[in-house]
Design a protein around this motif. Structure first.
Motif, PDB file in Angstrom:
ATOM      1  N   UNK A 238      16.304 -17.717  -0.573  1.00 32.10           N
ATOM      2  CA  UNK A 238      17.467 -17.084   0.048  1.00 32.10           C
ATOM      3  C   UNK A 238      17.793 -17.694   1.409  1.00 32.10           C
ATOM      4  N   UNK A 239      17.067 -18.759   1.760  1.00 28.96           N
ATOM      5  CA  UNK A 239      17.320 -19.453   3.013  1.00 28.96           C
ATOM      6  C   UNK A 239      16.804 -18.730   4.239  1.00 28.96           C
ATOM      7  N   UNK A 240      15.835 -17.847   4.064  1.00 22.47           N
ATOM      8  CA  UNK A 240      15.352 -17.024   5.173  1.00 22.47           C
ATOM      9  C   UNK A 240      14.179 -17.654   5.915  1.00 22.47           C
ATOM     10  N   UNK A 241      14.117 -17.376   7.206  1.00 19.51           N
ATOM     11  CA  UNK A 241      12.900 -17.621   7.990  1.00 19.51           C
ATOM     12  C   UNK A 241      12.009 -16.410   7.775  1.00 19.51           C
ATOM     13  N   UNK A 242      10.750 -16.652   7.429  1.00 19.67           N
ATOM     14  CA  UNK A 242       9.836 -15.552   7.118  1.00 19.67           C
ATOM     15  C   UNK A 242       8.857 -15.370   8.270  1.00 19.67           C
ATOM     16  N   UNK A 243       8.739 -14.134   8.740  1.00 24.19           N
ATOM     17  CA  UNK A 243       7.801 -13.829   9.818  1.00 24.19           C
ATOM     18  C   UNK A 243       6.721 -12.915   9.263  1.00 24.19           C
ATOM     19  N   UNK A 244       5.490 -13.385   9.286  1.00 25.89           N
ATOM     20  CA  UNK A 244       4.364 -12.661   8.679  1.00 25.89           C
ATOM     21  C   UNK A 244       3.473 -12.081   9.779  1.00 25.89           C
ATOM     22  N   UNK A 245       3.157 -10.801   9.666  1.00 30.51           N
ATOM     23  CA  UNK A 245       2.205 -10.179  10.586  1.00 30.51           C
ATOM     24  C   UNK A 245       0.813 -10.717  10.284  1.00 30.51           C
ATOM     25  N   UNK A 246       0.233 -11.431  11.236  1.00 29.48           N
ATOM     26  CA  UNK A 246      -1.067 -12.038  11.016  1.00 29.48           C
ATOM     27  C   UNK A 246      -2.202 -11.057  11.200  1.00 29.48           C
ATOM     28  N   UNK A 247      -3.411 -11.551  10.998  1.00 31.26           N
ATOM     29  CA  UNK A 247      -4.640 -10.788  11.230  1.00 31.26           C
ATOM     30  C   UNK A 247      -4.818  -9.625  10.270  1.00 31.26           C
ATOM     31  N   UNK A 248      -4.164  -9.632   9.114  1.00 28.92           N
ATOM     32  CA  UNK A 248      -4.256  -8.484   8.221  1.00 28.92           C
ATOM     33  C   UNK A 248      -4.004  -8.862   6.771  1.00 28.92           C
ATOM     34  N   UNK A 249      -4.439  -7.982   5.872  1.00 29.05           N
ATOM     35  CA  UNK A 249      -4.214  -8.149   4.448  1.00 29.05           C
ATOM     36  C   UNK A 249      -4.433  -6.818   3.751  1.00 29.05           C
ATOM     37  N   UNK A 250      -4.789  -6.903   2.464  1.00 28.18           N
ATOM     38  CA  UNK A 250      -5.007  -5.693   1.677  1.00 28.18           C
ATOM     39  C   UNK A 250      -6.145  -5.953   0.694  1.00 28.18           C
ATOM     40  N   UNK A 251      -7.026  -4.965   0.509  1.00 33.99           N
ATOM     41  CA  UNK A 251      -8.143  -5.166  -0.411  1.00 33.99           C
ATOM     42  C   UNK A 251      -7.759  -4.747  -1.825  1.00 33.99           C
ATOM     43  N   UNK A 252      -8.726  -4.822  -2.751  1.00 33.26           N
ATOM     44  CA  UNK A 252      -8.392  -4.552  -4.148  1.00 33.26           C
ATOM     45  C   UNK A 252      -8.112  -3.076  -4.433  1.00 33.26           C
ATOM     46  N   UNK A 253      -8.396  -2.205  -3.465  1.00 34.24           N
ATOM     47  CA  UNK A 253      -8.038  -0.786  -3.597  1.00 34.24           C
ATOM     48  C   UNK A 253      -6.760  -0.470  -2.832  1.00 34.24           C
ATOM     49  N   UNK A 254      -6.081  -1.525  -2.374  1.00 31.24           N
ATOM     50  CA  UNK A 254      -4.803  -1.426  -1.668  1.00 31.24           C
ATOM     51  C   UNK A 254      -4.941  -0.753  -0.304  1.00 31.24           C
ATOM     52  N   UNK A 255      -6.098  -0.886   0.308  1.00 27.43           N
ATOM     53  CA  UNK A 255      -6.294  -0.445   1.679  1.00 27.43           C
ATOM     54  C   UNK A 255      -5.980  -1.598   2.623  1.00 27.43           C
ATOM     55  N   UNK A 256      -5.343  -1.286   3.747  1.00 25.82           N
ATOM     56  CA  UNK A 256      -5.036  -2.303   4.749  1.00 25.82           C
ATOM     57  C   UNK A 256      -6.326  -2.742   5.435  1.00 25.82           C
ATOM     58  N   UNK A 257      -6.485  -4.036   5.601  1.00 24.32           N
ATOM     59  CA  UNK A 257      -7.657  -4.589   6.279  1.00 24.32           C
ATOM     60  C   UNK A 257      -7.203  -5.497   7.416  1.00 24.32           C
ATOM     61  N   UNK A 258      -8.060  -5.654   8.419  1.00 22.31           N
ATOM     62  CA  UNK A 258      -7.791  -6.632   9.469  1.00 22.31           C
ATOM     63  C   UNK A 258      -8.858  -7.723   9.414  1.00 22.31           C
ATOM     64  N   UNK A 259      -8.472  -8.912   9.865  1.00 22.44           N
ATOM     65  CA  UNK A 259      -9.292 -10.105   9.662  1.00 22.44           C
ATOM     66  C   UNK A 259     -10.229 -10.418  10.817  1.00 22.44           C
ATOM     67  N   UNK A 260     -10.120  -9.697  11.929  1.00 20.44           N
ATOM     68  CA  UNK A 260     -11.019  -9.954  13.047  1.00 20.44           C
ATOM     69  C   UNK A 260     -10.635 -11.185  13.848  1.00 20.44           C
ATOM     70  N   UNK A 261     -11.570 -11.674  14.651  1.00 23.28           N
ATOM     71  CA  UNK A 261     -11.308 -12.815  15.526  1.00 23.28           C
ATOM     72  C   UNK A 261     -10.851 -14.030  14.725  1.00 23.28           C
ATOM     73  N   UNK A 262      -9.816 -14.677  15.230  1.00 20.71           N
ATOM     74  CA  UNK A 262      -9.293 -15.862  14.560  1.00 20.71           C
ATOM     75  C   UNK A 262      -8.490 -15.550  13.314  1.00 20.71           C
TER      76      UNK A 262
END
Length: 408
Positions: free
Chosen positions: A127-151
C-alpha cells in the motif's frame, strides 16, 4: 523494491522536536526509493513514570503485567512517529510488536524471538506505507505480550531485516559511530569506517554500550550490514559487516573497559571436591553471568577457582553459593571489589604474535597491576584496579597507535 530498517534509541523520542527529526530521516530514505521500516525504542520518560506508578501500587508485581505495561512505551513512540509522518503527507502506519508478527518465548522481561511473520508488513508495503514497529516486544504462544529486555529493539530490527531481506539496518544512537575507545575518556580516540561482526561482538561484551551483543550475533548470523550513526546529526557512521579493510594492518582496533567488576574466589579442601561444571551450572541456572575464570591447583596449597562477575549480580551470586555450599563441596568463598576490566580487540591479533606481551609490558611500565587475564583469538582482557582503569585504557590506546587520523 529495496528495503531498509531504521532503529532509533529512546533519546530520539525525548520531545516533539526529536520525533520530527526521526520523521525527516525516515522521509529521506523513502524519497530515495526504499521501502522503510522504523523500529522504535522505549520512551524513557514514559517508562520511568510507569515504573514509579508500579512501585506505588505493588511490591510484587506480576511479570506478565509488567511486560504489558512497559510495552506501551515503545507503542507510544511508534504511534507518534506515524502521526508526524502523516502530518507531512506520507502514508504511514504504526504496529505493535505482535501486530508486526514478532513471536517469542514466554520469558517475561527477557524474551527471545522465535519467529517473525512479516506477511502484515508486506501488506503495508504493497500500500506504499512507511511501517513503524514498536520495538522491544512480541507475543508468546499463549498470546501474552512479552518484552525482549536489553538490546531488544535493535535485535528486533535486525530480525525484521533478515526476514524482509533488507539491504541494511541503520542503528541511530547518541554517538556518530564506533570509536577506537570511548572518546569522552580516551585521548585521540578515532571513529572507525568499518568494523567486523566479531570485533563488534567483543566490544559489546567487553563494556561498549553502542550495540547489544545479541543484536550483533543476529546480524552476523544473517549477514545483515549495519550502519551505526548519530540520530541528531548527519554523519557517515560506522559500517558493521563480516570482513573489513585492515587500515595499515592494525593489529588492535579498539580498547574497551568495564567498571565495577568483582572477583570471587572459591576454595576447596581437596581437588577431588572441586567440580567446576557443578558450580557454573548452578550459577547459570540462577542467570548469573561469569566472565574471566582462573583455576589454581598447586601442590601443598588448597585448590581454588576465581571468576569475575558484575557488581549488580554480586549479592545474588553470594546467596547462590552459600545456599549450595554443601552440594558444591567448597570450603570457603572470598571476594575482591574495586576492580575493572580493560581489553584490547582486533581481528589482526590472531596472525600477529606478541600483542599480549606488548600489552603487559606497557601496563608494567605504567605501574598498573594485572590481577587476571583472559584471551581469545581477537581480544586480550585484563582485570586491574578500578582506579587505574582509565589510565590503562589511555596507555593501551597509545601503545597500539590507535590515535592515527587515517582511521577516519
Amino acid at each position: 523494491m529495496v528495503r531498509i530498517v531504521m532503529k532509533f534509541g529512546g533519546a530520539a523520542f525525548a520531545s516533539t522536536e526529536h520525533i520530527q527529526n526521526v520523521v525527516k530521516k525516515a522521509i529521506a530514505e523513502k524519497e530515495k526509493g526504499f521501502e522503510v521500516v522504523v523500529v522504535t525504542s522505549t520512551m524513557r520518560s514514559v517508562a520511568e513514570e510507569i515504573a514509579k506508578m508500579v512501585r506505588n501500587l505493588s511490591d510484587n508485581a506480576s511479570k506478565r503485567e509488567l511486560d504489558a505495561l512497559f510495552s506501551t512505551s515503545a507503542q507510544l513512540a511508534s504511534s507518534l512517529v506515524a502521526l508526524a509522518l502523516q502530518e507531512e503527507g506520507y502514508n504511514a502506519v504504526s504496529l505493535t510488536g505482535w501486530q508486526a508478527g514478532i513471536q517469542t518465548d514466554a520469558l517475561y522481561g527477557h524474551a527471545r524471538i522465535d519467529e517473525i511473520d512479516v506477511s502484515r508488513l508486506e501488506e503495508h508495503f504493497a500500500q506504499g506505507q512507511i511501517v513503524i514497529v514498536a520495538g522491544e516486544q512480541g507475543i508468546d504462544n499463549l498470546r501474552n505480550i512479552t518484552t525482549l529486555g536489553k538490546g531488544g529493539a535493535e535485535t528486533a530490527a535486525i530480525a525484521i531485516a533478515a526476514k524482509l531481506k533488507a539491504e541494511r539496518v541503520d542503528i541511530y544512537t547518541n554517538v556518530d559511530g564506533v570509536y577506537t575507545a570511548d572518546p569522552s575518556h580516551v585521548a585521540g580516540a578515532q571513529k572507525l569506517k568499518e568494523i567486523s561482526y566479531d570485533e563488534m561482538l567483543e566490544l559489546s561484551n567487553l563494556g561498549s554500550q553502542i550495540m547489544h551483543p545479541r543484536a550483533v550475533e543476529l546480524a552476523k548470523k544473517f549477514q545483515i550490514p549495519v550502519i551505526i550513526r548519530a540520530s541528531e546529526r548527519d554523519t557517515v557512521g560506522t559500517l558493521l559487516k563480516e570482513e573489513v579493510e585492515m587500515e595499515k594492518n592494525l593489529m588492535v582496533r579498539g580498547v574497551a573497559y568495564e567498571s565495577d567488576v568483582i572477583r570471587l574466589t572459591v576454595g576447596y579442601d581437596a581437588y577431588s571436591n572441586a567440580s567446576l561444571a557443578d558450580m557454573f551450572t548452578k550459577l547459570a541456572e540462577n542467570h548469573i553471568n561469569v566472565d574471566i575464570i582462573v583455576q589454581a591447583i598447586i601442590d601443598g596449597l588448597k585448590p581454588t577457582v576465581s571468576f569475575t562477575i558484575l557488581k549488580e549480580e554480586f549479592a545474588e551470586a553470594l546467596r547462590v553459593l552459600e545456599d549450595s555450599k554443601l552440594s558444591l563441596g567448597f570450603s570457603f568463598a572470598d571476594f575482591e571489589i574495586g576492580l575493572a576490566k580493560v581489553s584490547i580487540i582486533g581481528s589482526g591479533m590472531a596472525s600477529n604474535p606478541g600483542v599480549a606481551a606488548r600489552m603487559f609490558d606497557r601496563l608494567r611500565r605504567e605501574n598498573i597491576p594485572v590481577k587476571m587475564v583472559s584471551t581469545s583469538e581477537i581480544k586480550v582482557s585484563v582485570v586491574v584496579p578500578q582506579d587505574d582503569m582509565i589510565r590503562a585504557a589511555n596507555a593501551l590506546h597509545d601503545e597500539f597507535n590507535l590515535f592515527q587520523e587515517m582511521l577516519l
